[in-house]
Design a protein around this motif. Sequence first.
Motif, PDB file in Angstrom:
ATOM      1  N   LEU A 411       0.942  -1.166  -0.087  1.00  0.00           N
ATOM      2  CA  LEU A 411      -0.049   0.050   0.049  1.00  0.00           C
ATOM      3  C   LEU A 411       0.953   1.143  -0.148  1.00  0.00           C
ATOM      4  CD1 LEU A 411      -2.715  -1.317   2.572  1.00  0.00           C
ATOM      5  CD2 LEU A 411      -2.641  -1.470   0.055  1.00  0.00           C
ATOM      6  N   THR A 412       1.150   1.693  -1.362  1.00  0.00           N
ATOM      7  CA  THR A 412       2.067   2.879  -1.311  1.00  0.00           C
ATOM      8  C   THR A 412       1.518   3.909  -2.072  1.00  0.00           C
ATOM      9  OG1 THR A 412       2.640   1.942  -3.538  1.00  0.00           O
ATOM     10  CG2 THR A 412       4.185   1.200  -1.879  1.00  0.00           C
ATOM     11  N   GLY A 413       0.432   4.016  -1.834  1.00  0.00           N
ATOM     12  CA  GLY A 413      -0.604   5.367  -2.546  1.00  0.00           C
ATOM     13  C   GLY A 413      -0.104   6.811  -1.774  1.00  0.00           C
ATOM     14  N   VAL A 414      -0.034   6.651  -0.335  1.00  0.00           N
ATOM     15  CA  VAL A 414       0.254   7.856   0.176  1.00  0.00           C
ATOM     16  C   VAL A 414       1.861   8.170   0.058  1.00  0.00           C
ATOM     17  CG1 VAL A 414       0.372   8.741   2.674  1.00  0.00           C
ATOM     18  CG2 VAL A 414      -1.400   7.292   2.238  1.00  0.00           C
ATOM     19  N   HIS A 415       2.624   7.077  -0.182  1.00  0.00           N
ATOM     20  CA  HIS A 415       3.822   7.522  -0.345  1.00  0.00           C
ATOM     21  C   HIS A 415       4.263   8.007  -1.513  1.00  0.00           C
ATOM     22  CE1 HIS A 415       8.253   6.657  -1.270  1.00  0.00           C
ATOM     23  NE2 HIS A 415       8.235   6.759   0.089  1.00  0.00           N
ATOM     24  N   ARG A 416       3.529   7.594  -2.671  1.00  0.00           N
ATOM     25  CA  ARG A 416       3.806   8.236  -3.918  1.00  0.00           C
ATOM     26  C   ARG A 416       2.859   9.734  -3.967  1.00  0.00           C
ATOM     27  NH1 ARG A 416       1.719   3.049  -5.626  1.00  0.00           N
ATOM     28  NH2 ARG A 416      -0.409   4.033  -5.954  1.00  0.00           N
ATOM     29  N   LYS A 417       1.788   9.753  -3.335  1.00  0.00           N
ATOM     30  CA  LYS A 417       1.399  11.268  -3.404  1.00  0.00           C
ATOM     31  C   LYS A 417       2.317  12.164  -2.917  1.00  0.00           C
ATOM     32  CE  LYS A 417      -2.418  13.838  -1.407  1.00  0.00           C
ATOM     33  NZ  LYS A 417      -3.453  13.572  -0.456  1.00  0.00           N
ATOM     34  N   SER A 419       5.428  11.976  -2.472  1.00  0.00           N
ATOM     35  CA  SER A 419       6.887  12.081  -2.985  1.00  0.00           C
ATOM     36  C   SER A 419       6.863  13.002  -4.357  1.00  0.00           C
ATOM     37  CB  SER A 419       7.161  10.746  -3.463  1.00  0.00           C
ATOM     38  OG  SER A 419       7.325   9.719  -2.380  1.00  0.00           O
ATOM     39  N   THR A 420       5.819  13.510  -4.670  1.00  0.00           N
ATOM     40  CA  THR A 420       5.735  14.558  -5.695  1.00  0.00           C
ATOM     41  C   THR A 420       6.222  16.126  -5.063  1.00  0.00           C
ATOM     42  OG1 THR A 420       3.502  15.028  -5.376  1.00  0.00           O
ATOM     43  CG2 THR A 420       3.963  13.302  -6.919  1.00  0.00           C
ATOM     44  N   PHE A 421       6.526  16.807  -6.112  1.00  0.00           N
ATOM     45  CA  PHE A 421       7.095  18.332  -5.842  1.00  0.00           C
ATOM     46  C   PHE A 421       5.704  18.904  -5.311  1.00  0.00           C
ATOM     47  CE2 PHE A 421      10.513  16.994  -8.596  1.00  0.00           C
ATOM     48  CZ  PHE A 421      11.478  17.558  -7.728  1.00  0.00           C
ATOM     49  N   LYS A 422       4.570  18.747  -5.834  1.00  0.00           N
ATOM     50  CA  LYS A 422       3.377  19.322  -5.471  1.00  0.00           C
ATOM     51  C   LYS A 422       3.262  19.310  -3.498  1.00  0.00           C
ATOM     52  CE  LYS A 422      -1.740  19.703  -5.865  1.00  0.00           C
ATOM     53  NZ  LYS A 422      -2.798  18.999  -6.640  1.00  0.00           N
ATOM     54  N   GLY A 424       5.791  18.759  -1.733  1.00  0.00           N
ATOM     55  CA  GLY A 424       6.864  19.059  -0.988  1.00  0.00           C
ATOM     56  C   GLY A 424       7.991  17.880  -0.757  1.00  0.00           C
ATOM     57  N   CYS A 425       7.641  16.778  -1.484  1.00  0.00           N
ATOM     58  CA  CYS A 425       8.537  15.429  -1.565  1.00  0.00           C
ATOM     59  C   CYS A 425       8.546  15.235   0.085  1.00  0.00           C
ATOM     60  CB  CYS A 425       9.889  15.857  -1.831  1.00  0.00           C
ATOM     61  SG  CYS A 425       9.685  15.988  -3.788  1.00  0.00           S
ATOM     62  N   ALA A 426       7.582  15.446   1.009  1.00  0.00           N
ATOM     63  CA  ALA A 426       7.525  15.173   2.208  1.00  0.00           C
ATOM     64  C   ALA A 426       7.807  13.697   2.626  1.00  0.00           C
ATOM     65  CB  ALA A 426       6.233  15.632   3.033  1.00  0.00           C
ATOM     66  N   ALA A 427       7.391  12.850   1.761  1.00  0.00           N
ATOM     67  CA  ALA A 427       7.838  11.225   2.280  1.00  0.00           C
ATOM     68  C   ALA A 427       8.812  10.669   1.988  1.00  0.00           C
ATOM     69  CB  ALA A 427       6.845  10.643   1.103  1.00  0.00           C
ATOM     70  N   LYS A 428      10.062  11.635   1.313  1.00  0.00           N
ATOM     71  CA  LYS A 428      11.455  11.317   1.308  1.00  0.00           C
ATOM     72  C   LYS A 428      12.189  11.896   2.499  1.00  0.00           C
ATOM     73  CE  LYS A 428      11.346  11.441  -3.676  1.00  0.00           C
ATOM     74  NZ  LYS A 428      11.913  11.993  -5.053  1.00  0.00           N
ATOM     75  N   SER A 429      11.485  12.547   3.590  1.00  0.00           N
ATOM     76  CA  SER A 429      12.122  12.922   4.760  1.00  0.00           C
ATOM     77  C   SER A 429      12.864  11.773   5.376  1.00  0.00           C
ATOM     78  CB  SER A 429      11.236  13.718   5.526  1.00  0.00           C
ATOM     79  OG  SER A 429      10.850  14.808   4.763  1.00  0.00           O
ATOM     80  N   GLU A 430      13.883  11.953   5.985  1.00  0.00           N
ATOM     81  CA  GLU A 430      14.457  11.001   6.805  1.00  0.00           C
ATOM     82  C   GLU A 430      13.756  10.547   8.133  1.00  0.00           C
ATOM     83  OE1 GLU A 430      17.306   7.758   7.848  1.00  0.00           O
ATOM     84  OE2 GLU A 430      17.001   9.038   6.015  1.00  0.00           O
ATOM     85  N   PRO A 431      13.267   9.411   8.451  1.00  0.00           N
ATOM     86  CA  PRO A 431      12.375   9.090   9.613  1.00  0.00           C
ATOM     87  C   PRO A 431      13.269   9.534  11.078  1.00  0.00           C
ATOM     88  CG  PRO A 431      12.157   7.270   8.281  1.00  0.00           C
ATOM     89  CD  PRO A 431      13.423   8.244   7.602  1.00  0.00           C
ATOM     90  N   ALA A 432      12.139   9.975  11.918  1.00  0.00           N
ATOM     91  CA  ALA A 432      12.941  10.240  13.279  1.00  0.00           C
ATOM     92  C   ALA A 432      13.094   9.120  14.244  1.00  0.00           C
ATOM     93  CB  ALA A 432      11.869  11.211  13.868  1.00  0.00           C
TER      94      ALA A 432
END
Length: 440
Positions: A411-417, A419-422, A424-432
Amino acid sequence: MGRSDENNPGVIGPTNNVQGLQRGSGKMISEIGHNRRALSNINRNIVGVPPYPCAVNKRALVEKHAVCDRNPIIPVHRPITRKFAAQMANKQTVQPQLQPGPEETKKPIPLISVASESEDCTIIDVDEYKSADEISVPMYVKHTEAMLDEIDQMEEVEMEDIVAEIVMDIDSSDSKNPLAVVEYIEDIYAHHRKTEISSCVSPNYMAQQFDINEKMRGILIDWLIEVHYKFELMDETLFLTVNLIDRFLERQTVMRKKLQLVGVTAMLLACKYEEVSVPVVEDLILISDKAYTRKEVLDMEKLMVNTLQFNMSVPTPYVFMRRFLKAAQSDKKLELLSFFMIELCLVEYEMLKFSPSLLAAAAIYTSQCTLNRSKNWSKTCEWHTTYSENQILECSRLMVTFHQNAGAGKLTGVHRKYSTFKFGCAAKSEPALFLLETRL
């Protein structure tokens, strides 16, 4: 007119030479200078008083300890007043050789100086003379001083707390904005916190469903997130859609082949409640690959609103997200990352055990820790969310785990959404990940 001699110290008129009144120009004029006596003559008539006692005058501190040479030092043990000074002077003339006792020698002896007319004499001021043995402080004075000390200590503690961190007024900037309803905003969110329990579902409601399970629910919501993104709908619509699905499934048994129909119909109802421009039924049928007919969609719509008793006004996590982000003074980066965290939770069935307000607070806390690489939960956030750091830590750790595995599962729908520039590529942030290692 004659000049008076009473102000001239060298000229002293006779004390018993008083002449009569003189007549002149119709006025009665007394002879000036002959009907008054000098201060020295008046003082001599006082029995038992040493010559030339002077008035009590205050001097500077450097002159306080000056001693006149004409009279000996008179020991006293209480504050000096005019009457007491005269009494002590009278005793001095009778007993000039009086010596202090052995106990009196231990006490501080104030100095009294007596001088002539031409000299000033100084005595100890009452306010400055305090005897530890003979002058006692009244009880009410001690009580008042104790109260003042306690108030000072309380003010110091309060000032330290204020300097440490202040709860900010997040609504002051919107005081002139009528749409912000600053006068009622606290009451509105207090009402949301009371009613959010009614919008929650049982965390194990899937146990009564015999044909569907929590994995199927996750697949449905992950697909609806993509549909929501493709239709460019509002954020409120997505959160209300998921809420309607869970509340309906808790009360109604659904077959596996009808589960997608429940999801499409829930989105239709949410659009009618939140959106200005509502997608038509045909668009929803088309997006579901024509698996259902128009009649089936409308029939399911009737069933859902009747089952939910037309109750669409429920506080979702989105309602609290907006308020809490304002308390956190968020920027666009923090806002996008927070919504990424909470949309990951929408897919996960186990997150139903947390209330909407707690999910929103944990999403913002986790995002702050992710961006700052350290724990960050201010007093302002704690005040407006009503959650401390310890209360949201469990939920936050689960979010970190979901963030870590977001791009690796099915289930990667949220991650793909996100990961776009629209977004802010928030999904690519390093996890805490440091939150997983910390145990409070």
